[in-house]
Design an enzyme around this catalytic site. Structure first.
Site, PDB file in Angstrom:
ATOM      1  N   LYS A 153       0.803  -1.220   0.000  1.00 34.46           N
ATOM      2  CA  LYS A 153       0.000   0.000   0.000  1.00 34.46           C
ATOM      3  C   LYS A 153       0.834   1.268   0.000  1.00 34.46           C
ATOM      4  O   LYS A 153       1.847   1.344   0.682  1.00 34.46           O
ATOM      5  CB  LYS A 153      -0.918   0.012   1.219  1.00 34.46           C
ATOM      6  CG  LYS A 153      -2.029  -0.966   1.024  1.00 34.46           C
ATOM      7  CD  LYS A 153      -3.155  -0.779   1.994  1.00 34.46           C
ATOM      8  CE  LYS A 153      -4.077  -1.949   1.829  1.00 34.46           C
ATOM      9  NZ  LYS A 153      -5.458  -1.605   1.676  1.00 34.46           N
TER      10      LYS A 153
ATOM     11  N   ILE B 126     -11.980 -19.237   7.457  1.00 31.14           N
ATOM     12  CA  ILE B 126     -12.074 -17.817   7.795  1.00 31.14           C
ATOM     13  C   ILE B 126     -13.435 -17.224   7.435  1.00 31.14           C
ATOM     14  O   ILE B 126     -13.772 -16.121   7.867  1.00 31.14           O
ATOM     15  CB  ILE B 126     -10.919 -17.038   7.121  1.00 31.14           C
ATOM     16  CG1 ILE B 126      -9.572 -17.663   7.511  1.00 31.14           C
ATOM     17  CG2 ILE B 126     -10.905 -15.574   7.495  1.00 31.14           C
ATOM     18  CD1 ILE B 126      -9.310 -17.758   9.002  1.00 31.14           C
TER      19      ILE B 126
ATOM     20  N   SER C 283     -15.437 -17.091   4.010  1.00 38.22           N
ATOM     21  CA  SER C 283     -16.005 -17.221   2.669  1.00 38.22           C
ATOM     22  C   SER C 283     -15.532 -18.505   2.001  1.00 38.22           C
ATOM     23  O   SER C 283     -14.432 -18.985   2.257  1.00 38.22           O
ATOM     24  CB  SER C 283     -15.610 -16.020   1.818  1.00 38.22           C
ATOM     25  OG  SER C 283     -14.218 -15.902   1.759  1.00 38.22           O
TER      26      SER C 283
ATOM     27  N   ARG D 159      -7.012  -2.928 -11.401  1.00 36.29           N
ATOM     28  CA  ARG D 159      -8.052  -3.212 -10.426  1.00 36.29           C
ATOM     29  C   ARG D 159      -8.560  -1.942  -9.744  1.00 36.29           C
ATOM     30  O   ARG D 159      -7.793  -1.111  -9.286  1.00 36.29           O
ATOM     31  CB  ARG D 159      -7.544  -4.195  -9.385  1.00 36.29           C
ATOM     32  CG  ARG D 159      -8.632  -4.658  -8.495  1.00 36.29           C
ATOM     33  CD  ARG D 159      -8.247  -5.830  -7.631  1.00 36.29           C
ATOM     34  NE  ARG D 159      -9.091  -5.790  -6.451  1.00 36.29           N
ATOM     35  CZ  ARG D 159     -10.373  -6.171  -6.435  1.00 36.29           C
ATOM     36  NH1 ARG D 159     -10.930  -6.652  -7.514  1.00 36.29           N
ATOM     37  NH2 ARG D 159     -11.085  -6.073  -5.330  1.00 36.29           N
ATOM     38  N   CYS D 160      -9.882  -1.825  -9.697  1.00 34.45           N
ATOM     39  CA  CYS D 160     -10.496  -0.658  -9.052  1.00 34.45           C
ATOM     40  C   CYS D 160     -11.444  -1.127  -7.961  1.00 34.45           C
ATOM     41  O   CYS D 160     -11.975  -2.226  -8.032  1.00 34.45           O
ATOM     42  CB  CYS D 160     -11.305   0.130 -10.068  1.00 34.45           C
ATOM     43  SG  CYS D 160     -10.329   0.685 -11.453  1.00 34.45           S
TER      44      CYS D 160
ATOM     45  N   ASP E 161     -14.445  -9.702  11.819  1.00 32.95           N
ATOM     46  CA  ASP E 161     -13.234  -9.514  11.023  1.00 32.95           C
ATOM     47  C   ASP E 161     -12.704  -8.093  11.131  1.00 32.95           C
ATOM     48  O   ASP E 161     -13.447  -7.137  10.964  1.00 32.95           O
ATOM     49  CB  ASP E 161     -13.527  -9.791   9.540  1.00 32.95           C
ATOM     50  CG  ASP E 161     -13.797 -11.257   9.289  1.00 32.95           C
ATOM     51  OD1 ASP E 161     -13.153 -12.092   9.946  1.00 32.95           O
ATOM     52  OD2 ASP E 161     -14.650 -11.565   8.428  1.00 32.95           O
TER      53      ASP E 161
ATOM     54  N   HIS F 123     -10.420 -11.883  12.842  1.00 31.17           N
ATOM     55  CA  HIS F 123      -9.469 -12.310  11.818  1.00 31.17           C
ATOM     56  C   HIS F 123      -8.745 -11.081  11.296  1.00 31.17           C
ATOM     57  O   HIS F 123      -9.353 -10.039  11.071  1.00 31.17           O
ATOM     58  CB  HIS F 123     -10.190 -13.027  10.677  1.00 31.17           C
ATOM     59  CG  HIS F 123      -9.335 -13.165   9.460  1.00 31.17           C
ATOM     60  ND1 HIS F 123      -8.279 -14.040   9.409  1.00 31.17           N
ATOM     61  CD2 HIS F 123      -9.342 -12.526   8.273  1.00 31.17           C
ATOM     62  CE1 HIS F 123      -7.685 -13.926   8.231  1.00 31.17           C
ATOM     63  NE2 HIS F 123      -8.301 -13.014   7.523  1.00 31.17           N
TER      64      HIS F 123
ATOM     65  N   GLU G  84      -2.683 -14.094   9.314  1.00 28.45           N
ATOM     66  CA  GLU G  84      -2.135 -14.515   8.025  1.00 28.45           C
ATOM     67  C   GLU G  84      -0.634 -14.762   8.117  1.00 28.45           C
ATOM     68  O   GLU G  84       0.174 -13.913   7.779  1.00 28.45           O
ATOM     69  CB  GLU G  84      -2.412 -13.387   7.019  1.00 28.45           C
ATOM     70  CG  GLU G  84      -2.153 -13.765   5.596  1.00 28.45           C
ATOM     71  CD  GLU G  84      -2.564 -12.648   4.659  1.00 28.45           C
ATOM     72  OE1 GLU G  84      -3.754 -12.306   4.637  1.00 28.45           O
ATOM     73  OE2 GLU G  84      -1.687 -12.136   3.967  1.00 28.45           O
TER      74      GLU G  84
ATOM     75  N   HIS H 135      -3.684 -17.263  -1.180  1.00 27.57           N
ATOM     76  CA  HIS H 135      -3.512 -16.340  -2.297  1.00 27.57           C
ATOM     77  C   HIS H 135      -2.934 -17.040  -3.517  1.00 27.57           C
ATOM     78  O   HIS H 135      -2.780 -16.440  -4.564  1.00 27.57           O
ATOM     79  CB  HIS H 135      -2.630 -15.158  -1.874  1.00 27.57           C
ATOM     80  CG  HIS H 135      -3.191 -14.467  -0.658  1.00 27.57           C
ATOM     81  ND1 HIS H 135      -2.872 -14.863   0.615  1.00 27.57           N
ATOM     82  CD2 HIS H 135      -4.078 -13.463  -0.540  1.00 27.57           C
ATOM     83  CE1 HIS H 135      -3.537 -14.113   1.478  1.00 27.57           C
ATOM     84  NE2 HIS H 135      -4.275 -13.256   0.804  1.00 27.57           N
TER      85      HIS H 135
HETATM   86  N1  GLN Z   1     -14.670 -13.448   6.560  1.00 23.65           N
HETATM   87  C1  GLN Z   1     -14.011 -12.867   5.439  1.00 23.65           C
HETATM   88  C2  GLN Z   1     -13.819 -13.893   4.337  1.00 23.65           C
HETATM   89  O1  GLN Z   1     -13.562 -15.002   4.625  1.00 23.65           O
HETATM   90  C3  GLN Z   1     -12.670 -12.297   5.796  1.00 23.65           C
HETATM   91  C4  GLN Z   1     -11.959 -11.734   4.603  1.00 23.65           C
HETATM   92  C5  GLN Z   1     -10.791 -10.860   4.935  1.00 23.65           C
HETATM   93  O2  GLN Z   1     -10.385 -10.794   6.053  1.00 23.65           O
HETATM   94  N2  GLN Z   1     -10.276 -10.159   3.957  1.00 23.65           N
HETATM   95  O3  GLN Z   1     -13.895 -13.592   3.179  1.00 23.65           O
HETATM   96 ZN    ZN Z   2      -7.889 -12.253   5.704  1.00 23.91          ZN
END
Ligand code: GLN
Ligand code: ZN
Length: 762
Positions: free
Chosen positions: A113, A436, A438, A520-521, A604, A646, A670, A699
């Site tokens: 960033k 986590i 999703s 990306r936007c 989160d 998270h 992470e 990722h």
């Molecule tokens: N709960 C969200 C997911 O799993 C967390 C995503 C994130 O922290 N960027 O997508």
């Molecule tokens: Zn995350």
């Protein structure tokens, strides 16, 4: 330079295009559907249009080289010949895009960033044996491109000290050791620039001056700018800073031969304090007074007062009226916002509207005789701003009263007692497995969400579709043997927008795109008014999911600080107050979830760390309210309700005490790419709460093997005891495909079983 009439100045302009034309062109080129020549054509048209917008608004100082096909830091690496070894056999656009995005043979350069914005740049990779070589072509070409259109531009460059400060040394040294090599290239570049015209203005961006800098960097400012500003008589150098004050650098730069200094008076109010030393230096001041970081219409009276204050110190003649930073960080034009409530739209100002504001302010400031059109604009501005003070869309007494009197700053029970209750009630094993939140967002789900939004399907059809997805998610998690389940978040397009859409006080744009990186936007929502929650936001989905399984279903929310940090925030109230309003609304949601028998709730805070201020002095205040508001959000949780959080990053060394103070029962983080190195801080501070260090990197599309994950789990056990550890991937799975997710999670669960067996038999 032509005669300066209004001394209006824009630091830089968005480049992606008002309809994201550049994005489309780049992506079809990458997909092989367009030639690079086509991309260049689109780029040229965009530059031309953007220059004309600025010219037509009577902006006097317009930039060239603020355009980029991917990123300006990457452009600077190309300009310097700072090409990492693995890319050196490539040329031209193949080289450029491979550095940015990688290719089948080479990993991309890292991206991170840009200061405290959501714009990401490509991090330079430097090494002591690099031989740098100037490539000025892009800069010279862009200048001439504008000149051919009859425009004389200032040339924007990223400054050498910022460039070095944001670089990493692949051979482990300090990037500033390369200073003299780099400066030589900048000198060569300025020589080439000096041949372009009788006189050229060069804007050198040094936002790194807005941070707390070490003495090493500070000691380099004078030699750098003595050299750069002295070398060519026909070049006027502006050193541009933004996002915070840069008082230390100001006090040094006044002793160098630069022509002007750019200061952000909105995000760095202390800049006013260092103006005294500037007063006698005979330097021009680029006064950043029109906010380039936010989307609210300017308050003309307030801005004029600020300009008068500056003028009293440095003299009116030395001032240029400017945006506070590049307009890259805000959307393009309000003209495409056709669905927005007209009152709300009337309070907003995107990049094109900011141009008008800059022009109008500078006219007012230098020459108060307005023409009819300008007078009308002034009146309209006054009306818009005064309606913001009273509108019931913004001001909600009930919310204000409730938030003011909200006293529950802490949930009941200390962690040590809570966790005993929770372990007993929830009965999870050591090394409990979870995810986590999703699960893969398939094209079908996206379509169903869009169809529902565009009323192409009924709400019943939509619900059925989502429920089917949830059913499948649960079936898979059970089959795979995961222990704490999630519903998969199919109903969420984005972890902030989903909540924003259901909170009162939140607005959405149709076309408010802002470049995040490359093509990306993102389209950040905006908070315009007092925040409240008309009804539960997640309860139905989670309760449905829980009804489908005997295992524990984890409720899933986004935390107050992340909601705030990923939105444009109203500027008529302190951010900390807005955050508190969101927190109070979330505490109601948590209460509703637990009343519906949901026993674990994850809140989160993916963007907790990126909200940190640039200046150390302000960190304490940020941390205080950020912790306060996380704790308010979860204050309704009963002792036996387990709160997870998270965070999407891995460096906790500086902030571990803050993380601890948030008092979540479980935090997932992470750390997959760092083995157990980053976990050690949790041990060294005696962190007591439970931790789920991501054991594989989501990722990447790669499926990690059981053996690899066993190794990873064992390395975690070297640092923290099994009772304190959870096992999970390192982030949400929404960007992955099912065919990657299924084998990965099965391997993860298998690895846990093997490790648990070994632990029993030890
Ligand atoms: N709960 C969200 C997911 O799993 C967390 C995503 C994130 O922290 N960027 O997508
Ligand atoms: Zn995350």
């Amino acid at each position: 330079m032509s005669k300066i009439e209004y001394k209006s100045f824009v630091v830089g302009f968005p480049r992606i295009g008002e309809q994201r034309e550049l994005k489309r062109a780049l992506e079809s080129f990458w997909d092989g559907n367009k030639s690079f020549e086509d991309v260049k054509k689109v780029a040229h048209e965009l530059k031309k249009r953007h220059w004309n917008y600025q010219k037509d608004t009577k902006i006097e100082f317009i930039s060239s080289n603020d355009f980029s096909l991917y990123d300006n830091m990457l452009d600077t690496s190309i300009m310097l010949g700072a090409i990492p070894k693995r890319f050196r056999e490539l040329k031209d656009e193949a080289l450029y895009f491979s550095m940015a995005r990688g290719d089948s043979k080479r990993v991309a350069m890292e991206m991170t960033k840009w200061f405290n914005t959501n714009y990401h740049f490509i991090v330079p990779e430097l090494s002591i044996d690099d031989e740098y070589k100037l490539d000025a072509s892009k800069i010279l070409e862009e200048y001439n491109e504008a000149k051919d259109l009859g425009l004389k531009t200032k040339i924007n460059l990223i400054g050498p000290l910022t460039y070095l400060g944001l670089s990493k040394r692949v051979d482990g040294g300090d990037p500033y050791e390369l200073h003299s090599k780099i400066i030589t290239i900048y000198e060569n570049l300025l020589r080439e620039i000096s041949l372009l015209d009788d006189e050229v203005v060069v804007q050198i961006d040094e936002p790194i001056f807005a941070k707390d800098n070490n003495s090493k960097l500070l000691s380099l400012i004078k030699p750098t700018y003595d050299r750069l500003a002295n070398s060519n008589k026909n070049i006027k150098i502006i050193v541009m800073t933004y996002f915070e004050h840069s008082c230390e650098a100001t006090n040094i730069l006044i002793h160098t031969p630069i022509w002007a200094l750019g200061l952000d008076f909105l995000h760095g109010d202390e800049n006013l304090n260092s103006l005294g030393s500037l007063a006698n230096s005979n330097k021009k001041v680029i006064a950043g007074v029109v906010d380039g970081r936010n989307i609210w219409k300017i308050n003309i009276e307030k801005t004029l007062t600020l300009l008068e204050q500056i003028a009293q110190i440095v003299g009116r003649d030395n001032i240029f009226v400017s945006s506070s930073c590049s307009l890259l960080h805000i959307p393009f034009s309000l003209k495409y916002e056709q669905n927005m409530d007209s009152d709300i739209k009337n309070w907003l100002s995107y990049a094109c509207e900011k141009l008008d504001e800059i022009a109008l302010i500078s006219k007012l400031f230098f020459d108060s005789a307005l023409d009819t059109k300008e007078n009308l604009a002034l009146q309209k501005n006054k009306i818009a701003n005064s309606s913001r003070k009273t509108s019931t869309l913004i001001h909600d007494k009930t919310v204000q009263e409730r938030v003011k009197n909200f006293t529950k700053y802490q949930r009941n029970g200390a962690f040590a007692e809570r966790i005993k209750l929770q372990k007993e009630l929830l009965g999870y094993k050591d090394l409990a497995t979870t995810t986590i939140g999703s699960f893969p967002q398939t094209p079908e789900i996206r379509k169903a969400r869009n169809d529902f939004k565009n009323t192409l399907i009924s709400s019943d059809e939509y619900e059925l579709f989502m429920k089917k997805y949830i059913d499948n998610c649960i079936a898979f998690q059970e089959e795979c043997g995961l222990e704490v389940l999630v519903h998969g978040e199919p109903e969420r397009n984005d972890m902030v927008e989903y909540f924003g859409e259901q909170l009162r006080g939140y607005g959405f744009s149709q076309n408010g795109w802002v470049q995040s990186y490359g093509s990306r936007c993102v389209k950040p929502p905006f908070i315009y008014g007092d925040i409240s929650r008309p009804k539960p936001m997640t309860v139905d989905w989670i309760v449905y999911a829980q009804s489908k399984t005997n295992k524990i279903m984890k409720g899933m929310l986004t935390g107050p600080v992340t909601i705030l940090n990923w939105s444009f925030v109203r500027d008529d109230m302190p951010r900390s107050e807005v955050s508190k309003q969101i927190a109070v609304a979330l505490s109601d949601e948590i209460d509703d979830l637990q009343k519906s028998n949901i026993k674990i709730i994850q809140v989160d805070e993916a963007a907790f760390k990126e909200g940190y201020p640039l200046r150390d002095k302000k960190i304490k205040i940020y941390e205080e309210w950020a912790i306060r508001d996380f704790k308010i959000a979860v204050s309704s949780a009963k002792e036996e309700t387990q709160i997870h959080t998270h965070m999407c990053y891995s460096e906790f060394n500086d902030i571990i005490k803050t993380i601890e103070a948030m008092d979540a029962d479980v935090i997932s983080i992470e750390t997959a790419r760092s083995g157990n190195r980053l976990l050690k801080i949790f041990k060294s501070v005696g962190y007591k709460q439970e931790v789920g260090p991501g054991i594989y990197d989501i990722h990447s599309p790669r499926v990690p093997s059981i053996e690899e994950m066993i190794k990873q789990i064992k390395s975690l056990l070297e640092v923290l005891p099994k009772e304190q550890l959870w096992i999970n991937p390192d982030c949400g799975l929404k960007t992955r495909k099912w065919e990657e997710v299924k084998p990965s999670l099965k391997n993860m669960v298998a690895a846990v079983h093997i490790v648990r067996d070994e632990l029993v038999h030890q």
